[in-house]
Enzyme design. Structure first.
Site: not given
Length: 247
Positions: A17, A21, A29, A96, A116, A124, A149, A190, A233
């Protein structure tokens, strides 16, 4: 190995994540992360809770509709990885993230492994029905707080891996292969607290890779890293890519 950037073999990058940002998508976190500021929000990502609690699903659909990722644009960190790939460095990205900012930045979709899943599809849990997130959010906006669904009446969810769900076996195999064949393994943004993704660092080091971690907070794998970078980053990753391409 201070000259790690001179290694010329394949590169694998595990992104979390923190790489997004700077695009306006909060991490989970970090000090101002989604779960840090609202611990209840973590329940939205827990599979069993999601299935059992209609009120939680209603909140989840609202969160999906209001997700800042819809308006996000790739940032310099995403673009730096595109530059690395286009320089012919055999880069594979294991992400991720579910925002698809790597692909939007220009990374080859065939070289991005979404372990992920992604936020753009809906599945469904009771049958094989699939549809787009946009179509389902149209139903939410029309007044269906927890749209069922249309084929079996079952629970719909984003096509992402939630806590309590197993990762896609094929995606995990591809990610493991990328880690085990890399000479340089970058862990970017991460926390390295979620397994089995975090264990890719150990797999890479065991196979002889140099591990470089770029993350604002300490991680469980810092002791294995040749270099740990705490800089933002968006500036750190372009600098590291310049190092790797300067030879």
């Amino acid at each position: 190995m201070s000259d790690w950037h001179e290694r010329t073999g394949r590169i694998a990058a595990l992104t979390g994540a923190g790489i997004s940002t700077d695009s306006g998508i909060p991490d989970f976190r970090g000090p101002r992360g989604v779960w840090t500021e609202d611990p209840v929000a973590e329940l939205l990502s827990t599979y069993d809770n999601y299935l059992a609690d209609p009120a939680l699903r209603e909140r989840s659909w609202q969160a999906r509709r209001d997700n800042p990722a819809w308006a996000a644009e790739p940032n310099p960190a995403h673009l730096a990885l595109v530059e690395l790939e286009r320089a012919g460095r055999g880069l594979t990205i294991v992400t991720q993230n579910v925002d698809r900012l790597h692909q939007r930045a220009g990374s080859d979709p065939q070289r991005v492994i979404e372990i992920h899943g992604n936020m753009f599809g809906v599945v469904c849990v009771g049958c094989a029905y699939t549809t787009s997130m946009a179509a389902t959010l149209d139903r939410v906006s029309a007044g269906e707080a927890d749209p069922p669904c249309p084929e079996c009446g079952g629970v719909l969810k984003a096509d992402v891996i939630m806590f309590g769900q197993a990762l896609d076996h094929r995606a995990l195999l591809k990610a493991s292969l990328a880690a085990e064949t890399a000479e340089i393994f970058l862990a970017i943004g991460t926390s390295l607290q979620v397994e089995p993704a975090a264990s890719l660092c150990g797999r890479a080091v065991a196979a002889g890779a140099t591990l470089i971690i770029v993350n604002a907070e300490p991680t469980p794998y810092d002791s294995l890293a040749t270099e740990v970078v705490r800089e933002p980053i968006g500036t750190a990753l372009p600098r590291l890519v310049d190092l790797m391409l300067a030879r």
